[in-house]
Write an enzyme that holds these catalytic residues in place. Structure first.
Site, PDB file in Angstrom:
ATOM      1  N   THR A 129       0.823  -1.206   0.000  1.00  0.00           N
ATOM      2  CA  THR A 129       0.000   0.000   0.000  1.00  0.00           C
ATOM      3  C   THR A 129       0.863   1.264   0.000  1.00  0.00           C
ATOM      4  O   THR A 129       2.000   1.242   0.484  1.00  0.00           O
ATOM      5  CB  THR A 129      -0.887  -0.007   1.263  1.00  0.00           C
ATOM      6  OG1 THR A 129      -1.456   1.279   1.449  1.00  0.00           O
ATOM      7  CG2 THR A 129      -0.094  -0.320   2.518  1.00  0.00           C
ATOM      8  N   ASP A 130       0.283   2.368  -0.473  1.00  0.00           N
ATOM      9  CA  ASP A 130       0.990   3.657  -0.399  1.00  0.00           C
ATOM     10  C   ASP A 130       1.007   4.195   1.032  1.00  0.00           C
ATOM     11  O   ASP A 130       1.736   5.150   1.325  1.00  0.00           O
ATOM     12  CB  ASP A 130       0.350   4.685  -1.351  1.00  0.00           C
ATOM     13  CG  ASP A 130      -1.103   4.995  -1.037  1.00  0.00           C
ATOM     14  OD1 ASP A 130      -1.698   4.330  -0.149  1.00  0.00           O
ATOM     15  OD2 ASP A 130      -1.661   5.921  -1.660  1.00  0.00           O
ATOM     16  N   GLU A 131       0.204   3.580   1.927  1.00  0.00           N
ATOM     17  CA  GLU A 131       0.135   4.103   3.301  1.00  0.00           C
ATOM     18  C   GLU A 131       1.450   3.932   4.061  1.00  0.00           C
ATOM     19  O   GLU A 131       1.651   4.558   5.095  1.00  0.00           O
ATOM     20  CB  GLU A 131      -1.028   3.445   4.064  1.00  0.00           C
ATOM     21  CG  GLU A 131      -2.343   3.695   3.354  1.00  0.00           C
ATOM     22  CD  GLU A 131      -3.592   3.359   4.142  1.00  0.00           C
ATOM     23  OE1 GLU A 131      -3.542   3.371   5.383  1.00  0.00           O
ATOM     24  OE2 GLU A 131      -4.613   3.085   3.500  1.00  0.00           O
ATOM     25  N   TYR A 154      -1.894  -0.687  10.948  1.00  0.00           N
ATOM     26  CA  TYR A 154      -2.003  -1.338   9.628  1.00  0.00           C
ATOM     27  C   TYR A 154      -0.820  -0.961   8.741  1.00  0.00           C
ATOM     28  O   TYR A 154      -0.102  -1.826   8.231  1.00  0.00           O
ATOM     29  CB  TYR A 154      -3.322  -0.951   8.941  1.00  0.00           C
ATOM     30  CG  TYR A 154      -3.316  -1.238   7.448  1.00  0.00           C
ATOM     31  CD1 TYR A 154      -3.271  -2.551   6.969  1.00  0.00           C
ATOM     32  CD2 TYR A 154      -3.329  -0.200   6.500  1.00  0.00           C
ATOM     33  CE1 TYR A 154      -3.241  -2.823   5.595  1.00  0.00           C
ATOM     34  CE2 TYR A 154      -3.304  -0.465   5.137  1.00  0.00           C
ATOM     35  CZ  TYR A 154      -3.261  -1.771   4.689  1.00  0.00           C
ATOM     36  OH  TYR A 154      -3.218  -2.037   3.339  1.00  0.00           O
ATOM     37  N   LYS A 158       2.349  -3.218   7.278  1.00  0.00           N
ATOM     38  CA  LYS A 158       2.640  -3.388   5.849  1.00  0.00           C
ATOM     39  C   LYS A 158       4.066  -2.897   5.549  1.00  0.00           C
ATOM     40  O   LYS A 158       4.792  -3.496   4.751  1.00  0.00           O
ATOM     41  CB  LYS A 158       1.625  -2.628   4.991  1.00  0.00           C
ATOM     42  CG  LYS A 158       0.215  -3.183   5.012  1.00  0.00           C
ATOM     43  CD  LYS A 158       0.063  -4.585   4.442  1.00  0.00           C
ATOM     44  CE  LYS A 158       0.301  -4.665   2.954  1.00  0.00           C
ATOM     45  NZ  LYS A 158      -0.039  -6.025   2.424  1.00  0.00           N
TER      46      LYS A 158
HETATM   47  P1  NAD Z   1      -9.328  -7.761   2.260  1.00  0.00           P
HETATM   48  O1  NAD Z   1      -9.329  -7.440   3.708  1.00  0.00           O
HETATM   49  O2  NAD Z   1     -10.551  -7.511   1.458  1.00  0.00           O
HETATM   50  O3  NAD Z   1      -8.956  -9.303   2.046  1.00  0.00           O
HETATM   51  C1  NAD Z   1      -7.915  -9.916   2.738  1.00  0.00           C
HETATM   52  C2  NAD Z   1      -7.971 -11.418   2.468  1.00  0.00           C
HETATM   53  O4  NAD Z   1      -6.871 -12.016   3.170  1.00  0.00           O
HETATM   54  C3  NAD Z   1      -9.244 -12.101   2.970  1.00  0.00           C
HETATM   55  O5  NAD Z   1      -9.740 -12.989   1.992  1.00  0.00           O
HETATM   56  C4  NAD Z   1      -8.786 -12.843   4.215  1.00  0.00           C
HETATM   57  O6  NAD Z   1      -9.539 -14.023   4.463  1.00  0.00           O
HETATM   58  C5  NAD Z   1      -7.340 -13.156   3.864  1.00  0.00           C
HETATM   59  N1  NAD Z   1      -6.536 -13.376   5.072  1.00  0.00           N
HETATM   60  C6  NAD Z   1      -6.474 -12.573   6.167  1.00  0.00           C
HETATM   61  N2  NAD Z   1      -5.677 -13.131   7.111  1.00  0.00           N
HETATM   62  C7  NAD Z   1      -5.203 -14.287   6.578  1.00  0.00           C
HETATM   63  C8  NAD Z   1      -4.332 -15.303   7.061  1.00  0.00           C
HETATM   64  N3  NAD Z   1      -3.793 -15.257   8.281  1.00  0.00           N
HETATM   65  N4  NAD Z   1      -4.057 -16.350   6.242  1.00  0.00           N
HETATM   66  C9  NAD Z   1      -4.595 -16.417   4.995  1.00  0.00           C
HETATM   67  N5  NAD Z   1      -5.451 -15.512   4.511  1.00  0.00           N
HETATM   68  C10 NAD Z   1      -5.746 -14.443   5.276  1.00  0.00           C
HETATM   69  O7  NAD Z   1      -8.074  -6.970   1.668  1.00  0.00           O
HETATM   70  P2  NAD Z   1      -7.916  -6.250   0.239  1.00  0.00           P
HETATM   71  O8  NAD Z   1      -8.507  -4.903   0.321  1.00  0.00           O
HETATM   72  O9  NAD Z   1      -8.337  -7.194  -0.823  1.00  0.00           O
HETATM   73  O10 NAD Z   1      -6.327  -6.068   0.199  1.00  0.00           O
HETATM   74  C11 NAD Z   1      -5.493  -7.086  -0.338  1.00  0.00           C
HETATM   75  C12 NAD Z   1      -4.049  -6.640  -0.237  1.00  0.00           C
HETATM   76  O11 NAD Z   1      -3.864  -5.429  -0.948  1.00  0.00           O
HETATM   77  C13 NAD Z   1      -3.589  -6.364   1.202  1.00  0.00           C
HETATM   78  O12 NAD Z   1      -2.276  -6.856   1.348  1.00  0.00           O
HETATM   79  C14 NAD Z   1      -3.609  -4.846   1.301  1.00  0.00           C
HETATM   80  O13 NAD Z   1      -2.646  -4.388   2.222  1.00  0.00           O
HETATM   81  C15 NAD Z   1      -3.256  -4.450  -0.116  1.00  0.00           C
HETATM   82  N6  NAD Z   1      -3.790  -3.147  -0.553  1.00  0.00           N
HETATM   83  C16 NAD Z   1      -5.108  -2.856  -0.402  1.00  0.00           C
HETATM   84  C17 NAD Z   1      -5.594  -1.626  -0.856  1.00  0.00           C
HETATM   85  C18 NAD Z   1      -7.064  -1.279  -0.735  1.00  0.00           C
HETATM   86  O14 NAD Z   1      -7.442  -0.139  -1.035  1.00  0.00           O
HETATM   87  N7  NAD Z   1      -7.927  -2.189  -0.327  1.00  0.00           N
HETATM   88  C19 NAD Z   1      -4.732  -0.710  -1.456  1.00  0.00           C
HETATM   89  C20 NAD Z   1      -3.371  -1.053  -1.598  1.00  0.00           C
HETATM   90  C21 NAD Z   1      -2.915  -2.282  -1.145  1.00  0.00           C
HETATM   91  P1  TYD Z   2     -10.769   3.725   4.201  1.00  0.00           P
HETATM   92  O1  TYD Z   2     -11.713   3.285   3.133  1.00  0.00           O
HETATM   93  O2  TYD Z   2     -10.873   3.109   5.547  1.00  0.00           O
HETATM   94  O3  TYD Z   2      -9.297   3.579   3.593  1.00  0.00           O
HETATM   95  P2  TYD Z   2      -7.870   4.094   4.195  1.00  0.00           P
HETATM   96  O4  TYD Z   2      -8.050   4.452   5.619  1.00  0.00           O
HETATM   97  O5  TYD Z   2      -7.024   2.882   4.018  1.00  0.00           O
HETATM   98  O6  TYD Z   2      -7.466   5.247   3.344  1.00  0.00           O
HETATM   99  O7  TYD Z   2     -10.929   5.300   4.392  1.00  0.00           O
HETATM  100  C1  TYD Z   2     -10.770   6.199   3.299  1.00  0.00           C
HETATM  101  C2  TYD Z   2     -10.893   7.601   3.851  1.00  0.00           C
HETATM  102  O8  TYD Z   2     -12.239   7.800   4.317  1.00  0.00           O
HETATM  103  C3  TYD Z   2     -10.009   7.858   5.059  1.00  0.00           C
HETATM  104  O9  TYD Z   2      -9.520   9.203   4.990  1.00  0.00           O
HETATM  105  C4  TYD Z   2     -10.932   7.692   6.259  1.00  0.00           C
HETATM  106  C5  TYD Z   2     -12.277   8.136   5.698  1.00  0.00           C
HETATM  107  N1  TYD Z   2     -13.463   7.460   6.298  1.00  0.00           N
HETATM  108  C6  TYD Z   2     -14.530   8.239   6.770  1.00  0.00           C
HETATM  109  O10 TYD Z   2     -14.507   9.471   6.719  1.00  0.00           O
HETATM  110  N2  TYD Z   2     -15.613   7.580   7.289  1.00  0.00           N
HETATM  111  C7  TYD Z   2     -15.679   6.223   7.366  1.00  0.00           C
HETATM  112  O11 TYD Z   2     -16.689   5.675   7.903  1.00  0.00           O
HETATM  113  C8  TYD Z   2     -14.582   5.444   6.863  1.00  0.00           C
HETATM  114  C9  TYD Z   2     -14.597   3.956   6.935  1.00  0.00           C
HETATM  115  C10 TYD Z   2     -13.484   6.108   6.327  1.00  0.00           C
END
Ligand code: NAD
Ligand code: TYD
Length: 350
Positions: A129-131, A154, A158
């Site tokens: 992630t960019d975070e 989180y 990461k």
């Molecule tokens: P998500 O929370 O929707 O899904 C996570 C998956 O991982 C689930 O299916 C869960 O069952 C599985 N999991 C969790 N713990 C586990 C374990 N101990 N063993 C095996 N499986 C396990 O997450 P996502 O949003 O699909 O994100 C996927 C990846 O992408 C993550 O690594 C996240 O850091 C990265 N990412 C997400 C975003 C975003 O905006 N969602 C952006 C950039 C990077």
């Molecule tokens: P989120 O979807 O949780 O992603 P991330 O924290 O990884 O960026 O949140 C996106 C943005 O929205 C973040 O600035 C927090 C804000 N947010 C709210 O304002 N209300 C909410 O209920 C949630 C879940 C997030």
């Protein structure tokens, strides 16, 4: 190729598998997932009977389970999505984040190191992630050389996992690539994240909780574009290298919520004012990063990747997906989901 996709039942992993499994019958895909609250097998229904796809329920924090699945499958490629992924959950309960995101990644790296030799043509692709870069002020962009400065448990977990992945490359020569992507949105995202939470709350005329003043900025990328970027980097990126992925779609949270209200009103035929009236400014997230923005020139120049969706086209597709997939929505909003909503939002004051 034999491909292990960890976390393939979550949001991005399931989109990745749905995109690739039907179009690449010459590769076999094994979804290695613990099936936590964030997983939904409904997301995999379109591919679960295809001959080149199989699911193994594995907890990556358990080395014996990881070893068993690696012995069985002998993968050429590991695409590592599995993680605890929600910032607010990491604030209320960080332990699982440290375990899954750091120890789980470490176990997978160990499984590769034990089995792969330096001249094998294999790859560990780490999805991050960019975070990890922390917060930007009003200007500037994250590049691949921006110093890591994570704010939440989180993003810290990461960041740690990224460092371990890179260390395995430098120390043991393990072939790795890392992608650091901005905020994703699209079909099959668990409704704890901003966009699906707002869509589903608005449809039920529940309050739309906006943290602080809604001025925090995120760079939004449609999930199919992220999946495409990962596959492109796997094919064309350089081993040992990091690539930032972003959508060039910087939006304040309040703009995102307003756009969602407008699109929902158009798609459902209600008055937009009725949805705007649901907005509530609530207690801010502790350590809330102000702004994320990505410089994606490396992946564009080295790999030729560009996003296909604009924010407008992606948001409309997303809203339509939630409107026409009520079964999926019902499945994820179990008793546990309601407990989370009470825990996270119950104590936030307006
Ligand atoms: P998500 O929370 O929707 O899904 C996570 C998956 O991982 C689930 O299916 C869960 O069952 C599985 N999991 C969790 N713990 C586990 C374990 N101990 N063993 C095996 N499986 C396990 O997450 P996502 O949003 O699909 O994100 C996927 C990846 O992408 C993550 O690594 C996240 O850091 C990265 N990412 C997400 C975003 C975003 O905006 N969602 C952006 C950039 C990077
Ligand atoms: P989120 O979807 O949780 O992603 P991330 O924290 O990884 O960026 O949140 C996106 C943005 O929205 C973040 O600035 C927090 C804000 N947010 C709210 O304002 N209300 C909410 O209920 C949630 C879940 C997030």
């Amino acid at each position: 190729m034999r491909i292990i996709v960890t976390g393939g039942a979550g949001f991005i992993g399931a989109n990745f598998l749905n995109q690739l499994v039907p179009t690449l019958p010459e590769h076999s895909f094994v979804n290695v997932d613990k099936l936590t609250y964030a997983a939904n097998l409904e997301s995999l229904r379109a591919i679960d009977s295809l001959p080149n796809y199989v699911l193994r329920q594995v907890d990556i924090t358990d080395m014996a389970q990881v070893d068993a699945v690696f012995d069985e499958l002998d993968p050429d490629l590991v695409v590592h999505f599995a993680a605890e992924s929600h910032v607010d959950r990491s604030i209320l309960g960080p332990r699982e984040f440290i375990r899954t995101n750091i120890e789980g990644t470490f176990n997978l790296l160990e499984a590769c190191r034990k089995r792969w030799s330096r001249d094998d043509d294999r790859l560990f692709h780490h999805v991050s992630t960019d975070e990890v870069y922390g917060s930007l002020g009003d200007t500037g962009l994250f590049t691949e050389s921006t110093a890591y400065d994570p704010s939440s448990p989180y993003s810290a977990s990461k960041a740690a996992s990224d460092h371990v992945v890179r260390a395995y490359h430098r120390t043991y020569g393990l072939p790795v690539k890392i992608t650091n992507c901005s905020n994703n949105y699209g079909p099959m995202q668990f409704p704890e994240k901003l966009i699906p939470l707002m869509i589903l709350n608005a449809l039920e005329r529940k309050p739309l909780p906006i943290y602080g003043e809604g001025l925090n900025v995120r760079d939004w990328l449609y999930v199919a574009d992220h999946c495409d970027a990962i596959w492109t980097v796997i094919q064309k990126g350089r081993v040992g290298r990091t690539y930032n992925i972003g959508g060039n779609n910087e939006k304040r949270n309040i703009e995102v919520v307003d756009t969602l209200c407008q699109v929902l009103a158009e798609e459902t035929g209600c008055r937009v004012g009725e949805l705007f009236a649901l907005k509530r400014f609530v207690t801010d997230r502790p350590g809330h990063d102000l702004r994320y923005a990505i410089d994606a020139s490396r992946v564009r120049e080295e790999c030729g990747w560009e996003p296909k969706e604009t924010f407008d086209t992606g948001i409309r597709k997303t809203v339509r997906w939630y409107l026409s997939n009520q079964d999926w929505v019902r499945d994820v909003r179990s008793g546990d989901y309601r407990k989370w909503i009470d825990l996270n939002y119950g104590s936030r004051t307006a």
